[in-house]
Design a protein around this motif. Structure first.
Motif, PDB file in Angstrom:
ATOM      1  N   TYR A 148      11.872 -17.061 -25.150  1.00  6.63           N
ATOM      2  CA  TYR A 148      13.066 -16.782 -25.900  1.00  6.63           C
ATOM      3  C   TYR A 148      14.212 -16.163 -24.954  1.00  6.63           C
ATOM      4  CZ  TYR A 148      11.149 -18.978 -29.730  1.00  6.63           C
ATOM      5  OH  TYR A 148      10.417 -19.989 -30.845  1.00  6.63           O
ATOM      6  N   SER A 149      13.300 -15.326 -23.851  1.00  5.05           N
ATOM      7  CA  SER A 149      14.078 -14.438 -22.957  1.00  5.05           C
ATOM      8  C   SER A 149      14.485 -15.307 -21.988  1.00  5.05           C
ATOM      9  CB  SER A 149      12.968 -13.422 -22.325  1.00  5.05           C
ATOM     10  OG  SER A 149      12.203 -14.192 -21.516  1.00  5.05           O
ATOM     11  N   THR A 150      15.759 -14.932 -21.347  1.00  2.25           N
ATOM     12  CA  THR A 150      16.388 -15.711 -20.223  1.00  2.25           C
ATOM     13  C   THR A 150      15.424 -16.000 -19.058  1.00  2.25           C
ATOM     14  OG1 THR A 150      18.550 -14.543 -20.576  1.00  2.25           O
ATOM     15  CG2 THR A 150      18.133 -15.457 -18.304  1.00  2.25           C
ATOM     16  N   GLU A 151      14.496 -15.057 -18.772  1.00  2.00           N
ATOM     17  CA  GLU A 151      13.720 -15.057 -17.524  1.00  2.00           C
ATOM     18  C   GLU A 151      12.187 -16.194 -18.056  1.00  2.00           C
ATOM     19  OE1 GLU A 151      10.129 -12.714 -14.818  1.00  2.00           O
ATOM     20  OE2 GLU A 151      11.232 -11.478 -16.422  1.00  2.00           O
ATOM     21  N   GLY A 152      12.214 -16.232 -19.435  1.00  2.00           N
ATOM     22  CA  GLY A 152      10.928 -16.957 -19.952  1.00  2.00           C
ATOM     23  C   GLY A 152      11.517 -18.426 -19.969  1.00  2.00           C
ATOM     24  N   ARG A 153      12.684 -18.414 -20.400  1.00  2.00           N
ATOM     25  CA  ARG A 153      13.306 -19.925 -20.434  1.00  2.00           C
ATOM     26  C   ARG A 153      13.279 -20.654 -19.157  1.00  2.00           C
ATOM     27  NH1 ARG A 153      16.401 -22.419 -24.727  1.00  2.00           N
ATOM     28  NH2 ARG A 153      17.454 -24.172 -23.952  1.00  2.00           N
ATOM     29  N   ALA A 154      13.804 -19.789 -18.074  1.00  6.29           N
ATOM     30  CA  ALA A 154      13.865 -20.368 -16.809  1.00  6.29           C
ATOM     31  C   ALA A 154      12.473 -20.518 -16.140  1.00  6.29           C
ATOM     32  CB  ALA A 154      14.645 -19.235 -15.862  1.00  6.29           C
ATOM     33  N   THR A 155      11.299 -19.901 -16.365  1.00  2.00           N
ATOM     34  CA  THR A 155      10.265 -20.055 -16.191  1.00  2.00           C
ATOM     35  C   THR A 155       9.467 -21.572 -16.821  1.00  2.00           C
ATOM     36  OG1 THR A 155       9.587 -17.828 -15.839  1.00  2.00           O
ATOM     37  CG2 THR A 155       7.782 -19.337 -15.778  1.00  2.00           C
ATOM     38  N   ALA A 156       9.806 -21.538 -18.145  1.00  2.00           N
ATOM     39  CA  ALA A 156       9.680 -22.980 -18.890  1.00  2.00           C
ATOM     40  C   ALA A 156      10.108 -24.204 -18.109  1.00  2.00           C
ATOM     41  CB  ALA A 156       9.899 -22.800 -20.154  1.00  2.00           C
ATOM     42  N   ILE A 157      11.311 -23.979 -17.570  1.00  2.00           N
ATOM     43  CA  ILE A 157      12.200 -25.018 -17.107  1.00  2.00           C
ATOM     44  C   ILE A 157      11.516 -25.435 -15.798  1.00  2.00           C
ATOM     45  CG2 ILE A 157      14.186 -25.784 -15.895  1.00  2.00           C
ATOM     46  CD1 ILE A 157      15.847 -24.437 -18.469  1.00  2.00           C
ATOM     47  N   ARG A 158      11.213 -24.163 -14.892  1.00  2.00           N
ATOM     48  CA  ARG A 158      10.521 -24.632 -13.816  1.00  2.00           C
ATOM     49  C   ARG A 158       9.117 -25.233 -13.876  1.00  2.00           C
ATOM     50  NH1 ARG A 158      11.952 -19.396 -12.510  1.00  2.00           N
ATOM     51  NH2 ARG A 158       9.910 -18.617 -12.510  1.00  2.00           N
ATOM     52  N   THR A 159       8.379 -24.948 -15.086  1.00  2.00           N
ATOM     53  CA  THR A 159       7.071 -25.444 -15.263  1.00  2.00           C
ATOM     54  C   THR A 159       7.298 -26.937 -15.673  1.00  2.00           C
ATOM     55  OG1 THR A 159       6.168 -23.362 -15.994  1.00  2.00           O
ATOM     56  CG2 THR A 159       5.303 -25.497 -16.902  1.00  2.00           C
ATOM     57  N   ILE A 160       8.387 -27.415 -16.290  1.00  2.00           N
ATOM     58  CA  ILE A 160       8.550 -28.678 -16.688  1.00  2.00           C
ATOM     59  C   ILE A 160       8.732 -29.687 -15.247  1.00  2.00           C
ATOM     60  CG2 ILE A 160      10.018 -30.281 -17.830  1.00  2.00           C
ATOM     61  CD1 ILE A 160      10.409 -28.223 -20.110  1.00  2.00           C
ATOM     62  N   HIS A 161       9.941 -29.122 -14.517  1.00  2.00           N
ATOM     63  CA  HIS A 161       9.939 -29.691 -13.184  1.00  2.00           C
ATOM     64  C   HIS A 161       8.796 -29.726 -12.252  1.00  2.00           C
ATOM     65  CE1 HIS A 161      14.411 -30.182 -13.442  1.00  2.00           C
ATOM     66  NE2 HIS A 161      14.589 -29.023 -13.679  1.00  2.00           N
ATOM     67  N   THR A 162       7.864 -28.948 -12.493  1.00  2.00           N
ATOM     68  CA  THR A 162       6.659 -28.753 -11.665  1.00  2.00           C
ATOM     69  C   THR A 162       5.735 -30.160 -11.949  1.00  2.00           C
ATOM     70  OG1 THR A 162       6.882 -26.692 -11.218  1.00  2.00           O
ATOM     71  CG2 THR A 162       4.602 -27.569 -10.632  1.00  2.00           C
ATOM     72  N   ALA A 163       5.734 -30.193 -13.398  1.00  2.00           N
ATOM     73  CA  ALA A 163       5.006 -31.212 -13.990  1.00  2.00           C
ATOM     74  C   ALA A 163       5.621 -32.453 -13.657  1.00  2.00           C
ATOM     75  CB  ALA A 163       4.909 -30.920 -15.556  1.00  2.00           C
ATOM     76  N   LEU A 164       6.625 -32.830 -13.825  1.00  2.00           N
ATOM     77  CA  LEU A 164       7.228 -33.836 -13.434  1.00  2.00           C
ATOM     78  C   LEU A 164       7.289 -34.373 -11.980  1.00  2.00           C
ATOM     79  CD1 LEU A 164      10.619 -33.847 -15.467  1.00  2.00           C
ATOM     80  CD2 LEU A 164       8.456 -35.046 -16.138  1.00  2.00           C
TER      81      LEU A 164
END
Length: 295
Positions: free
Chosen positions: A35-51
């Protein structure tokens, strides 16, 4: 990346999927806050990494953070929808046809897509009354209506207690099931997985790594096992060795977790089908005798 076919859907899916719960769950002890700005950005990077690595199945739910998980995934899929198959869920308790349709429409909006590949009734344990309600009081009709409009492609369900979902599976309406099945909770092996195999129903298991329960139990009872064994890898190997399991829905927070799971997947080649492992005492005795040539 290793792929398989998800039952009768014929979707060509990666053996490991990106589970969406971590994108809604805060774990302060490990510095995780989506829910933090940094955490959301990390989650987005994780999804891109997976794809980028070839993971092409993402599973989430509107109840994960009241839509928070879906919204994070949507931020990625608005530009990469063609790179993956997408599964989400919908509630049914106390909901009629219109309410189920509304819930799915709201999920589509958060996910920034016109359709999902798999929509699943989000269930724990189904009572006979629950099963009747789903099949006869509007929820199933709602999903069939959305399917006819092209907003969902395949119908599925999730279950914490596999035995309770057998009647729904027998109804013939569902092409994918997501049961709780792992190295310490093997109820599905006694009944549900036999039915899914016989009817070519896709299986994408939840809690493949036991949600950390196995590891926590060992921490209390046998900490030396944790010190000398990669229990996380053991959990993955168990499911990758079961021919009835198509996909492991694994929650991954950081890109490094994605990379770790892919390394484990690529390095492991099953040498036994654990679907053949006996689950009853009598069969254990019988196979012991057969191994030793006892008469």
């Amino acid at each position: 990346m290793k792929y398989t076919t998800l039952g009768k859907t014929e979707l060509h899916v990666s053996r490991i999927a990106l589970g969406g719960y971590p994108f809604s769950g805060v774990n302060k002890a490990n510095g995780w806050d989506p829910y933090s700005t940094e955490g959301r950005a990390t989650a987005i990077r994780t999804i891109h990494t997976a794809l980028d690595a070839g993971i092409n199945y993402i599973d989430t739910a509107p109840s994960y953070g009241n839509g928070h998980s879906e919204s994070i995934i949507g931020d990625v899929l608005k530009t990469r929808r063609a790179d993956c198959y997408l599964a989400t869920k919908v509630g049914w308790k106390g909901l009629d046809k219109a309410s189920v349709i509304q819930s799915v429409e709201e999920s589509l909006s958060r996910l920034q897509t016109d359709y999902v590949d798999v929509i699943q009734f989000h269930g724990g344990m189904y009572t006979p009354a629950d099963t009747y309600h789903i099949l006869n009081d509007g929820p199933l009709e709602a999903l069939e209506s959305l399917k006819s409009q092209g907003k969902v492609r395949w119908l599925g369900l999730t279950t914490e207690e596999p035995f309770s979902a057998l009647d729904l599976i027998d109804s013939g309406h569902f092409s994918v099931v997501q049961p709780c099945y792992n190295i310490i909770y093997q109820s599905a092996a006694l009944h549900l997985l036999k039915k899914t195999a016989e009817n070519n129903i896709g299986v994408a298991v939840m809690r493949p790594m036991t949600s950390g329960i196995f590891q926590r139990t060992l921490e209390y009872l046998e900490p030396q096992v944790l010190a000398n064994t990669d229990v996380y890898a053991l959990c993955m190997k168990f499911l990758l060795s079961d021919s009835r399991v198509d996909v492991l829905n694994i929650g991954m927070r950081w890109p490094e977790e994605v990379e770790q799971n892919i390394r484990l997947l690529e390095a492991f080649i099953p040498t036994v089908d654990v679907s053949d492992i006996p689950r009853l005492t009598a069969r254990i005795y019988q196979t012991d005798d057969e191994r030793k040539g006892a008469k």
